[in-house]
Design a protein around this motif. Structure first.
Motif, PDB file in Angstrom:
ATOM      1  N   SER A   9       0.833  -1.199   0.000  1.00 35.36           N
ATOM      2  CA  SER A   9       0.000   0.000   0.000  1.00 35.36           C
ATOM      3  C   SER A   9       0.869   1.250   0.000  1.00 35.36           C
ATOM      4  N   THR A  10       0.424   2.246  -0.750  1.00 36.64           N
ATOM      5  CA  THR A  10       1.144   3.523  -0.780  1.00 36.64           C
ATOM      6  C   THR A  10       0.264   4.667  -0.281  1.00 36.64           C
ATOM      7  N   ARG A  11      -0.909   4.357   0.225  1.00 39.47           N
ATOM      8  CA  ARG A  11      -1.848   5.380   0.678  1.00 39.47           C
ATOM      9  C   ARG A  11      -1.346   6.103   1.925  1.00 39.47           C
ATOM     10  N   ARG A  12      -1.791   7.332   2.077  1.00 39.13           N
ATOM     11  CA  ARG A  12      -1.528   8.080   3.305  1.00 39.13           C
ATOM     12  C   ARG A  12      -2.342   7.425   4.423  1.00 39.13           C
ATOM     13  N   GLY A  13      -1.774   7.324   5.612  1.00 41.79           N
ATOM     14  CA  GLY A  13      -2.467   6.726   6.740  1.00 41.79           C
ATOM     15  C   GLY A  13      -2.584   5.216   6.655  1.00 41.79           C
ATOM     16  N   ARG A  14      -1.802   4.603   5.826  1.00 45.67           N
ATOM     17  CA  ARG A  14      -1.871   3.153   5.584  1.00 45.67           C
ATOM     18  C   ARG A  14      -1.456   2.360   6.814  1.00 45.67           C
ATOM     19  N   PHE A  15      -1.925   1.132   6.864  1.00 43.89           N
ATOM     20  CA  PHE A  15      -1.649   0.229   7.974  1.00 43.89           C
ATOM     21  C   PHE A  15      -0.527  -0.750   7.636  1.00 43.89           C
ATOM     22  N   GLY A  16      -0.145  -0.830   6.380  1.00 43.27           N
ATOM     23  CA  GLY A  16       0.863  -1.796   5.922  1.00 43.27           C
ATOM     24  C   GLY A  16       2.168  -1.778   6.683  1.00 43.27           C
ATOM     25  N   PRO A  17       2.764  -0.619   6.986  1.00 43.73           N
ATOM     26  CA  PRO A  17       4.017  -0.625   7.734  1.00 43.73           C
ATOM     27  C   PRO A  17       3.894  -1.255   9.121  1.00 43.73           C
ATOM     28  N   THR A  18       2.749  -1.086   9.768  1.00 38.14           N
ATOM     29  CA  THR A  18       2.530  -1.720  11.078  1.00 38.14           C
ATOM     30  C   THR A  18       2.548  -3.235  10.934  1.00 38.14           C
ATOM     31  N   VAL A  19       1.854  -3.736   9.921  1.00 41.55           N
ATOM     32  CA  VAL A  19       1.825  -5.183   9.678  1.00 41.55           C
ATOM     33  C   VAL A  19       3.211  -5.684   9.288  1.00 41.55           C
ATOM     34  N   ALA A  20       3.910  -4.951   8.434  1.00 42.31           N
ATOM     35  CA  ALA A  20       5.248  -5.363   8.000  1.00 42.31           C
ATOM     36  C   ALA A  20       6.221  -5.405   9.181  1.00 42.31           C
ATOM     37  N   ASP A  21       6.147  -4.430  10.081  1.00 39.54           N
ATOM     38  CA  ASP A  21       7.002  -4.449  11.274  1.00 39.54           C
ATOM     39  C   ASP A  21       6.712  -5.668  12.127  1.00 39.54           C
ATOM     40  N   TRP A  22       5.436  -5.947  12.338  1.00 41.66           N
ATOM     41  CA  TRP A  22       5.043  -7.119  13.120  1.00 41.66           C
ATOM     42  C   TRP A  22       5.537  -8.405  12.442  1.00 41.66           C
ATOM     43  N   LEU A  23       5.326  -8.517  11.133  1.00 44.43           N
ATOM     44  CA  LEU A  23       5.759  -9.709  10.407  1.00 44.43           C
ATOM     45  C   LEU A  23       7.277  -9.858  10.456  1.00 44.43           C
ATOM     46  N   THR A  24       7.982  -8.758  10.320  1.00 48.65           N
ATOM     47  CA  THR A  24       9.452  -8.797  10.378  1.00 48.65           C
ATOM     48  C   THR A  24       9.928  -9.335  11.730  1.00 48.65           C
ATOM     49  N   GLN A  25       9.268  -8.926  12.807  1.00 53.17           N
ATOM     50  CA  GLN A  25       9.625  -9.442  14.136  1.00 53.17           C
ATOM     51  C   GLN A  25       9.477 -10.960  14.201  1.00 53.17           C
ATOM     52  N   GLN A  26       8.479 -11.499  13.496  1.00 57.09           N
ATOM     53  CA  GLN A  26       8.283 -12.949  13.462  1.00 57.09           C
ATOM     54  C   GLN A  26       9.317 -13.613  12.541  1.00 57.09           C
ATOM     55  N   ALA A  27       9.577 -12.979  11.406  1.00 63.14           N
ATOM     56  CA  ALA A  27      10.403 -13.581  10.360  1.00 63.14           C
ATOM     57  C   ALA A  27      11.889 -13.605  10.683  1.00 63.14           C
ATOM     58  N   VAL A  28      12.395 -12.659  11.471  1.00 61.36           N
ATOM     59  CA  VAL A  28      13.841 -12.614  11.736  1.00 61.36           C
ATOM     60  C   VAL A  28      14.327 -13.840  12.502  1.00 61.36           C
ATOM     61  N   LYS A  29      13.415 -14.622  13.022  1.00 64.31           N
ATOM     62  CA  LYS A  29      13.787 -15.874  13.686  1.00 64.31           C
ATOM     63  C   LYS A  29      14.257 -16.914  12.670  1.00 64.31           C
ATOM     64  N   GLN A  30      13.844 -16.743  11.395  1.00 62.80           N
ATOM     65  CA  GLN A  30      14.143 -17.724  10.357  1.00 62.80           C
ATOM     66  C   GLN A  30      14.795 -17.143   9.104  1.00 62.80           C
ATOM     67  N   PHE A  31      14.730 -15.841   8.919  1.00 57.31           N
ATOM     68  CA  PHE A  31      15.208 -15.215   7.690  1.00 57.31           C
ATOM     69  C   PHE A  31      16.045 -13.982   7.984  1.00 57.31           C
ATOM     70  N   GLU A  32      16.871 -13.638   7.009  1.00 58.40           N
ATOM     71  CA  GLU A  32      17.427 -12.295   6.930  1.00 58.40           C
ATOM     72  C   GLU A  32      16.367 -11.497   6.163  1.00 58.40           C
ATOM     73  N   VAL A  33      15.878 -10.395   6.735  1.00 66.66           N
ATOM     74  CA  VAL A  33      14.723  -9.693   6.182  1.00 66.66           C
ATOM     75  C   VAL A  33      15.128  -8.362   5.564  1.00 66.66           C
ATOM     76  N   ASP A  34      14.581  -8.103   4.371  1.00 63.91           N
ATOM     77  CA  ASP A  34      14.733  -6.834   3.676  1.00 63.91           C
ATOM     78  C   ASP A  34      13.325  -6.293   3.434  1.00 63.91           C
ATOM     79  N   VAL A  35      12.971  -5.175   4.066  1.00 64.04           N
ATOM     80  CA  VAL A  35      11.643  -4.592   3.902  1.00 64.04           C
ATOM     81  C   VAL A  35      11.661  -3.635   2.715  1.00 64.04           C
ATOM     82  N   LEU A  36      10.773  -3.876   1.756  1.00 63.93           N
ATOM     83  CA  LEU A  36      10.666  -3.075   0.544  1.00 63.93           C
ATOM     84  C   LEU A  36       9.337  -2.333   0.571  1.00 63.93           C
ATOM     85  N   ASP A  37       9.392  -1.047   0.797  1.00 64.98           N
ATOM     86  CA  ASP A  37       8.194  -0.218   0.894  1.00 64.98           C
ATOM     87  C   ASP A  37       7.942   0.455  -0.455  1.00 64.98           C
TER      88      ASP A  37
END
Length: 187
Positions: A9-37
């Motif tokens: 999502s590229t909208r103003r006020g979007r929720f995607g970064p919140t979800v991506a941060d949460w997912l990244t916290q889960q994923a770093v246990k198994q992956f090297e993570v690169d967040v692409l916004d």
């Protein structure tokens, strides 16, 4: 294993970064993570004619996609689909997706983005990518904030769904990486 988490999502006020941060916290246990916004990637809004030169921003994001072993797409559902900027971003690339697994985390109203997920499965199939079965759907996500503004509430149960999805993503990423090493992928 390298995971590219794509905020669709590229909208103003979007929720995607919140979800991506949460997912990244889960994923770093198994992956090297690169967040692409996609909001900050600087991709042009439209695709060029075949003879046009590729913009530098497209090449920059493309190299990050190419080095990923797996992808996780974070997308809202808008009018029973995924956002137009995400579709444009998918269409800029082709070989970068080949023979790599894709997990989808969707959010929206009562269905949690399931329509967007179904459509993304079709698009990724055409791009020669493998969408894994398990997803994380976040219905009525705005109801899952804690009193202090954190997200999600521990009672939401999203961590279990994310773990199952990420476990499957690891398996597919390793299997497809091994296959690509043994024999380069030919569409």
């Amino acid at each position: 294993m390298r995971l590219a988490v794509i905020i669709g999502s590229t909208r103003r006020g979007r929720f995607g970064p919140t979800v991506a941060d949460w997912l990244t916290q889960q994923a770093v246990k198994q992956f090297e993570v690169d967040v692409l916004d996609l909001k900050t990637a600087g991709l042009p809004d439209g695709l060029p004619d075949p003879d046009d030169e590729r913009p530098a921003e497209v090449d920059a994001l493309g190299s990050r996609l190419a080095t990923a072993d797996a992808f996780a797409v974070v997308t809202p559902e808008i009018n029973c689909s995924f956002p137009a900027p995400l579709k444009t971003a998918l269409d800029w690339y082709y070989e970068e997706w080949h023979a790599k697994p894709v997990a989808i985390v969707s959010y929206g109203r009562e269905h949690g983005g399931c329509h967007a997920t179904a459509q993304l499965r079709q698009v990724f199939s055409e791009l020669q990518a493998v969408t894994i079965r398990n997803t994380v759907a976040l219905p009525c996500y705005w109801e899952q904030f804690t009193a202090d503004g954190g997200w999600p509430k521990p009672s939401a149960g999203y961590e279990a769904a994310a773990k199952l999805m990420l476990d499957q993503l690891v398996w597919w990423a390793e299997a497809l990486q091994d296959a690509r090493k043994r024999r380069p992928y030919q569409p």
